[in-house]
Every structure is written in C-alpha cells, then in structure tokens.
Design an enzyme around this catalytic site. Structure first.
Site, mmCIF file in Angstrom:
data_model
loop_
_atom_site.group_PDB
_atom_site.id
_atom_site.type_symbol
_atom_site.label_atom_id
_atom_site.label_comp_id
_atom_site.label_asym_id
_atom_site.label_seq_id
_atom_site.Cartn_x
_atom_site.Cartn_y
_atom_site.Cartn_z
ATOM 1 N N HIS A 104 80.519 34.904 -6.875
ATOM 2 C CA HIS A 104 79.897 36.158 -7.340
ATOM 3 C C HIS A 104 79.313 36.965 -6.178
ATOM 4 O O HIS A 104 78.273 37.593 -6.305
ATOM 5 C CB HIS A 104 78.789 35.872 -8.362
ATOM 6 N N ASN A 177 78.720 35.625 -18.268
ATOM 7 C CA ASN A 177 79.991 36.198 -17.809
ATOM 8 C C ASN A 177 80.529 37.144 -18.875
ATOM 9 O O ASN A 177 79.976 37.211 -19.983
ATOM 10 C CB ASN A 177 81.018 35.089 -17.580
ATOM 11 N N HIS A 369 68.655 32.417 -12.240
ATOM 12 C CA HIS A 369 68.667 30.968 -12.447
ATOM 13 C C HIS A 369 68.707 30.679 -13.946
ATOM 14 O O HIS A 369 67.869 31.188 -14.702
ATOM 15 C CB HIS A 369 67.415 30.349 -11.821
HETATM 16 FE FE1 HDD Z 1 77.315 30.242 -11.753
HETATM 17 C C1 HDD Z 1 76.160 32.467 -9.496
HETATM 18 C C2 HDD Z 1 77.595 32.739 -14.103
HETATM 19 C C3 HDD Z 1 78.843 28.050 -13.931
HETATM 20 C C4 HDD Z 1 76.745 27.744 -9.617
HETATM 21 N N1 HDD Z 1 76.953 32.218 -11.786
HETATM 22 C C5 HDD Z 1 76.489 32.960 -10.752
HETATM 23 C C6 HDD Z 1 76.393 34.328 -11.145
HETATM 24 C C7 HDD Z 1 76.790 34.407 -12.443
HETATM 25 C C8 HDD Z 1 77.140 33.070 -12.849
HETATM 26 C C9 HDD Z 1 76.860 35.652 -13.297
HETATM 27 C C10 HDD Z 1 75.950 35.475 -10.255
HETATM 28 C C11 HDD Z 1 74.496 35.788 -10.439
HETATM 29 C C12 HDD Z 1 74.119 36.955 -9.556
HETATM 30 O O1 HDD Z 1 74.583 38.064 -9.848
HETATM 31 O O2 HDD Z 1 73.379 36.726 -8.602
HETATM 32 N N2 HDD Z 1 78.137 30.388 -13.618
HETATM 33 C C13 HDD Z 1 78.048 31.474 -14.442
HETATM 34 C C14 HDD Z 1 78.518 31.107 -15.766
HETATM 35 C C15 HDD Z 1 78.882 29.786 -15.713
HETATM 36 C C16 HDD Z 1 78.624 29.340 -14.365
HETATM 37 C C17 HDD Z 1 78.545 32.035 -16.954
HETATM 38 C C18 HDD Z 1 79.413 28.909 -16.792
HETATM 39 C C19 HDD Z 1 79.218 29.098 -18.047
HETATM 40 N N3 HDD Z 1 77.752 28.277 -11.762
HETATM 41 C C20 HDD Z 1 78.353 27.549 -12.766
HETATM 42 C C21 HDD Z 1 78.367 26.151 -12.409
HETATM 43 C C22 HDD Z 1 77.759 26.056 -11.185
HETATM 44 C C23 HDD Z 1 77.379 27.400 -10.796
HETATM 45 C C24 HDD Z 1 78.930 25.040 -13.266
HETATM 46 C C25 HDD Z 1 77.485 24.852 -10.337
HETATM 47 C C26 HDD Z 1 77.411 23.643 -10.727
HETATM 48 N N4 HDD Z 1 76.632 30.144 -9.857
HETATM 49 C C27 HDD Z 1 76.426 28.992 -9.203
HETATM 50 C C28 HDD Z 1 75.742 29.193 -7.869
HETATM 51 C C29 HDD Z 1 75.558 30.727 -7.827
HETATM 52 C C30 HDD Z 1 76.172 31.171 -9.134
HETATM 53 C C31 HDD Z 1 76.463 28.560 -6.722
HETATM 54 C C32 HDD Z 1 76.081 31.442 -6.594
HETATM 55 C C33 HDD Z 1 75.037 32.442 -6.209
HETATM 56 C C34 HDD Z 1 73.889 32.097 -6.999
HETATM 57 O O3 HDD Z 1 74.193 31.066 -7.835
HETATM 58 O O4 HDD Z 1 72.801 32.599 -6.925
HETATM 59 O O5 HDD Z 1 74.537 28.536 -7.867
#
Ligand code: HDD
Length: 715
Positions: A104, A177, A369
C-alpha cells in the site's frame, strides 16, 4: 549579500539598520503550561514552525542571508566547513525520505467527517456510531497494494480503503479494502503472497502488476485465493475513481451494545455515486497519460466542492458459538455473506471535504492499525485478523522511526491522552512530574484505570489443543468464486475472461497457466474454456459445479441512472463553429456537478462571432481518459480540430470504452471520419443542444453504454 554589506555586524557588536522586531508565533501551551501536548492540543492548528512566517530561517530559527550560494574560499575556491546553513540544508535533504510502506505504498488521502444516523445503538456502544447526528472527524487513505510510491494509480490491483475515526473515545481505524475477501486465510502467508505479487527480485519488474509468473504460481498453488483472484480479475480492480469504490472491513468484527449483547458484524462502505470501473484499455492508457489519475480525481472533486460520500453499512449476524451464518464460516476471510442473505444496514455517512495540506505530513505519515478499536468494537478469531494485530504496530516502528508516531499531528487522537509511555525516538511531549508507573501513591494513583474502557474483552470461551491447522469449513475454495462469476452481467464476465487471458498470457510458465486453468475449471466450465481459447490451450474438465444462488448485489451494472457529480464532458469545438453548446451543457448539467470542458486544436481562446470560450485542453494535452462523455460541436467538421488524427483516436477510444458520444449538427461528419458505426448504441446525433444534454444526463448516470460494451465484447 556581499561580505561588505552594510547589514554585517561591525566592531562593537552593533548591527547597523537593526532588523524590524519579529512577530513571534504565539507559543502554544497545554493546560499544564507544557509546550504542545499531543491529544490535548490536537485542534490547535498547524505547527507554528511549518513555514508560517515570511523570513527564511535555519532549523534553529536563525535568519538566513543567502540560500543560493554556499560559503567558499573566494568565488573560485573550495566550500568551507563552517557554512552551517549548507550542511544543515543538505543533511536534512539527504534524510527526507522514510521507508515506503511495504504494501500500500502509493496512496491518496483526504479529511472529512462521519455523521452517524444513530440506529447502530442496538448493536454497539461505540458512541460515534450509537448517537444520532454525532459528527466525528476522519482521515481516509486510499491506496494500491503492490506498486511503489511512484507507480501508476490505475493498475489492476486491490485498493486499500483505510479510515481513521478521531472519536471522542479515542481513535478507531477501519483498515479495509475495496474487495470484501482476501487472498489467504492465515496471516502467516502474507509475506508469501506479497513476495509473489511484487516485482521479480532479479530485475525488479514488473512494477505494480500481478501479470507475471510468481503471482500466478502462488495463486495456482493456493486454491483458497481463487475467490479473491476472481475479484482481482474483475472490473472492481480498476475503479473509475476512489469516489466510486465500495469499501469493506473484510473480517467479521464482534460488536457489543451498552446492554452487553454482542453480534457478529461486517463493515461496508457504500459510495453515494455508485460503484463504477474503468475498462482495461482505459486503465492502461491512464497509466501513461496520467499516472495520478485517481489521486487527481479525488483532489479535484474536493477542490470543486463535489465532496465524495460513502454510507457506512453493517451486516449484523447473531453471535452464535459456531460463528457461522447460513452455513458461511464468519471467521473465514475468503468468504462473503451475500447481501441478499443479510442486508447491509446503513448507520452513518462520511463526507470527505478537505484535501491534505501536506502530502508527507498527512498521507505519508498516517499510521493505521486494525487494533485501534474503541469500546463496543472487538476483534474475532479470524486467523488473518489475528495476525494483522501484530503487523501494523511492528511496521510503523520502522517506517516512522520509533514508538512515538502517535504524536504526529495526523495520528494524534482527538481525545485526551494520559498514557504512561515515556521517552523514545522523536518524543515531542514534555511530560511533567516524576510518576510514570502504576500503582503510585505519590500522584494519588493517577491517572486511574477505567473498568468500562476499551479493550475490555468480551468473555468468549477459548479452548483447544495447540495446532497448526484450519477449521474444516475453510476448505471450500470454489463455491463463492462461482457465486461471484454467476452474479456478474455478461459484459462483466467478458471483462473477467479478458483479464485472466491477459494476465496468464503474460506468464512464461506453461505449468502455471495449466494449473490456473484447472483451478478455473473448478469455478466454471465456460470461464475456463473461454480463457483457454484465448491462451491457445486445452481447457481441462471441471467437476460437477456446485449449486449456488447468484447475488445481484455483486454486479456493478446499474439498473437505473445514478448521480453524475464530478463526471466530465469534453466538448470538441473550433473557431467559427457553434460555441453555444458549451454554455447550454453547462447550464443543463452544471447544477448536478457535471464538469464541461472545452477541447480545441489550439490553446488560448476559441472565437466564433461575438462568442468566445477559454480552451481547457488542446488535442496535444488531452486524452480520452479525461472524459466520461464526448461531444463534437456543430461547425467542427473540416476544421483543424475536426480533421486532427488525435480527434479520431479520442473518439475511437471513447467509443471502445463505452462512453457516451454526441455529435451536434454537422459535428456528425467528424464521427463519420472517425469510422464510428452508424446508429451504434450510446452515440447520439442531434441538432438541438437540449437534446444533447438530455441524452448525456441519462448516459452519464448509467456510467457506460452497456449495450455497446456488450456489442464490442460479443457478450
Ligand atoms: Fe494490511 C497496510 C488492508 C491483510 C500487513 N493493509 C495496509 C493498508 C491497508 C491494508 C488498507 C494501508 C493502510 C494505509 O493506508 O496506511 N491488509 C488490509 C486488509 C487485509 C490486510 C483489508 C486483509 C483483510 N495486512 C494484512 C495482513 C498483514 C498486513 C494479513 C500481515 C500479516 N498491511 C500490513 C502492513 C501494512 C499494511 C505491513 C503496510 C503499511 C502499514 O501496514 O502501515 O502492516
């Protein structure tokens, strides 16, 4: 300034021509007299140091004499170490970037307000939802998933839809999402799916694309991804605008009302403008012609006062011990609950009304978060959700450089903060007193705990052997993929087939393609056969298909014309042609927020008798992707605008993309020259400007000529 400038200090320490007194920005003080306290002073406005004055200074507040020349030993000499301003400026610049989000990375944000309808009180005690007409500030960040920060907006991808609610009870983040399901069922596989989707590590290509071997290798080996892949290959993955996207919390949450009763709930965002997409060729053109297509659309709409809106909806299901609804396991993030089985109840509306002032400070530094929850909203044991609870805080620590990122203006709660978290990198609070522990007698045991606060767990029973396995109910990977396929209109199905054929056509491995065809055959024979034809491969036999009831809510084809705010009509005009059509369209459609844009062969103004119009786009600076409809004005045929090959391309693209096209009077000749078939659906030929406006209103409300798209797709 030269070395002998009269402003220079002279022996004796007096500065000739003393500078005028400074008007210092008022010092901001918290209630205790400490400088700015996060949370307490959250509404105080921008940081006074953020370029509010008119005199250039160093970070230490010293006025700078010259920022264009470094200090040298003579005009031709080497730089001198003592040039503090040079060293500070370059050092700061060298460190301007922070790590981009691992997923993202590319996003666009906006501020707004959420107003609750008050009807959610029966399911949650969260005050921002439960109390009628309560207004809560929000910040939303939309994003693509796979691409780097500088990648294009309109790639085929999932879109992030993350909302920060600054409630009176603390921050609640809904990190969702634009699809209601996910690729995997267990968070431990997240690095695998992302590594597979990101560019190949040897050459770091392709950027922001899923059309490559490693992605489809992963999908074909993980049949649990089949349902989500169907969404990713559908028109949902190329939204027309962030403003026309649905949003989903994906997981099932547990909500608790004031009387203690609990329900299992899925969150939905419903765009007031309806759910609309680009077509694939259009998305590809936009990647080159305007990589900022979605970001620009969002910012322009807000600037123009066409504030995007979404209603927040809840699917509320009973909190039963087996956590299933109508046979659907609510802990499985690869499953939806069809709206026909459990309607989405609207509980409030969000309006985005302000663009960020500074991209980095707001959109880049915002930190969401899944575990930012207010009382009345709880997590469930969905194994994907549980894993996310760990990941977000962990990633912010490295992305934002330490544990104090909640003090950044965009992340500060709009509720008082009285924590006992201390020190750390980038600490901006000046905590007073000596007590930072509990219990304490020195400070009267303050601050006190709140037994009815957030994170008071709902006492659900948890027991079981320690195992690394999924519930048996998680193993049906195809029924809902089929449900999705059967719910699409024929045009949408044709787009789905085209997307699979394109993506798999970009895979070099026959093995991967064959495995994917086998997977598709388990969804639907016709789908697998049509993709196989496109790939020039043999379609495998699928098993007996599951009986499923389609869900009409999954199709984006509108049943009636919707709102048209922010839709853009391009009018191709020429000098000495009819310019009256421009004002006629503006007065007929402007009230509904339609933007009418003048396109001509040259810049400046077009003139016809006493009439003149400012040219907003020339054939050099525009492309069909900018318009939802195109009108050729009377008097354009035979002019430079009417005969330019770029006009032909523009009209042919608009035609292929199902957009409304109207020719006014002799403008018809331009359509003929562009080879548009006579009498094609969605192409209007009229002499009367009022009739042009009327036909456009309906066509824009339906988004595209579905009849023409069907004709072109042979659907
Ligand atoms: Fe995630 C970012 C949505 C599964 C780990 N996620 C992130 C963002 C969105 C989502 C919208 C961007 C937020 C922003 O604009 O800063 N993610 C989802 C959705 C998931 C999902 C809807 C499943 C239903 N994500 C998911 C899993 C993991 C992560 C299973 C890890 C185990 N996601 C992350 C992250 C991020 C992230 C690596 C990257 C940047 C951040 O968090 O701040 O922690």
């Amino acid at each position: 300034m030269t070395a002998n400038s009269s402003d220079q200090p002279v022996p004796g320490g007096v500065v000739p021509g003393a500078p005028e007194p400074r008007t210092a920005a008022p010092a901001r003080r918290g209630p205790t007299g400490c400088p700015f306290r996060p949370g307490v002073d959250a509404d105080d406005g921008p940081d006074p140091r953020a370029q509010a004055g008119d005199r250039l200074t160093t970070a230490q507040g010293l006025r700078v004499d010259d920022t264009d020349h470094s200090l040298k030993a003579g005009p031709r000499g080497p730089l001198l170490m003592e040039d503090h301003h040079f060293r500070e400026k370059i050092t700061h610049f060298d460190h301007e970037r922070i790590p981009e989000r691992v997923v993202h990375a590319r996003g666009a944000g906006a501020h707004g307000t959420f107003r609750s309808y008050g009807n959610a009180a029966s399911v949650t005690r969260a005050a921002f939802l439960a109390e009628a007409d309560r207004e809560t500030d929000v910040f939303v960040r939309f994003s693509t998933v796979l691409g780097s920060r500088g990648s294009a907006d309109t790639v085929r991808d999932v879109r992030g839809f993350a909302t920060k609610f600054y409630t009176d009870e603390g921050v609640f983040d809904l990190v969702g999402n634009n699809f209601p399901v996910f690729f995997i069922q267990d968070a431990v596989k997240f690095p695998d799916i992302i590594h597979a989707g990101k560019p190949h590590p040897d050459r770091e290509i392709p950027q922001a694309q899923s059309a490559h071997d490693t992605f489809w290798d992963f999908i074909s080996l993980h049949t649990e991804s089949t349902h989500m892949a169907m969404w990713a290959m559908s028109d949902r993955a190329i939204p027309r605008s962030y403003r026309t996207m649905e949003g989903f919390g994906v997981h099932t949450f547990r909500l608790q009302a004031a009387d203690g009763t609990t329900s299992l709930v899925k969150f939905h965002w419903k765009p007031v403008l309806g759910v609309h997409s680009l077509v694939w060729e259009e998305a590809q053109i936009a990647q080159g012609a305007d990589p900022d297509f979605h970001r620009r659309d969002l910012a322009d709409a807000i600037d123009a006062g066409a504030f995007p809106q979404w209603e927040l909806g809840l699917q509320v299901m009973p909190d039963t011990p087996d956590e299933t609804f109508e046979g659907i396991d609510l802990l499985d993030p690869t499953k939806i609950v069809p709206e026909e089985l459990c309607p989405v109840q609207r509980v409030g509306i969000m309006t985005l009304h302000a663009n960020p002032t500074n991209y980095f400070a707001e959109t880049e530094q915002v930190a969401f978060h899944v575990d930012h929850l207010v009382r009345g909203i709880h997590v469930t044991n969905d194994p994907l959700m549980q894993g996310r609870l760990f990941s977000y805080l962990d990633t912010q620590l490295s992305r934002l450089g330490g544990p104090n990122f909640a003090q950044l203006p965009i992340n500060r709660p709009h509720a008082p903060v009285d924590d006992m978290l201390r020190d750390g990198m980038h600490q901006t609070a000046v905590h007073s007193g000596v007590v930072a522990y509990k219990p304490n007698a020195i400070d009267g045991d303050r601050p006190t705990a709140s037994p009815d606060g957030a994170f008071v767990a709902v006492p659900t029973r948890v027991e079981g052997a320690k195992v690394k396995e999924n519930p048996v109910s998680f193993s049906d990977h195809f029924t809902q993929a089929r449900l999705f396929w059967l719910s699409l209109s024929p045009v949408e199905q044709a787009h789905e087939v085209e997307a699979y054929t394109f993506e798999l056509g970009k895979c070099a491995s026959d093995e991967v393609r064959a495995r994917m065809l086998a997977s598709l055959a388990r969804v639907d024979d016709d789908l697998a056969r049509r993709v196989a034809v496109g790939l020039g491969m043999q379609a495998p036999e699928g098993p007996e298909p599951a009986e499923v009831q389609p869900s009409p809510a999954l199709s984006q084809k509108p049943s009636e014309p919707g709102r048209v705010d922010g839709r853009v009509v391009g009018v191709i005009v020429a000098d000495d042609g009819d310019l009256g059509i421009v004002s006629a369209l503006r007065s007929a459609l402007g009230d509904e927020g339609v933007v009418v844009r003048v396109v001509a062969a040259h810049g400046g103004e077009v003139v016809s008798g006493a009439e003149r119009e400012t040219v907003e786009r020339t054939l050099l600076t525009t492309r069909s992707i900018e318009y939802d409809a195109v009108v050729v004005a009377d008097g354009t045929a035979g002019t430079p605008a009417g005969t330019d090959p770029r006009t032909v391309v523009l009209l042919q693209e608009a035609f292929r993309h199902g957009k409304a096209i109207a020719a006014h009077g002799s403008g018809q000749g331009v359509l003929v020259a562009a080879g548009l078939p006579d009498g094609a659906p969605g192409v209007t030929l009229v002499d009367d400007a009022g009739a042009v406006a009327q036909s456009l209103r309906e066509a824009l409300g339906l988004h595209r000529s579905w009849e023409r798209l069907a004709m072109l797709a042979g659907a």
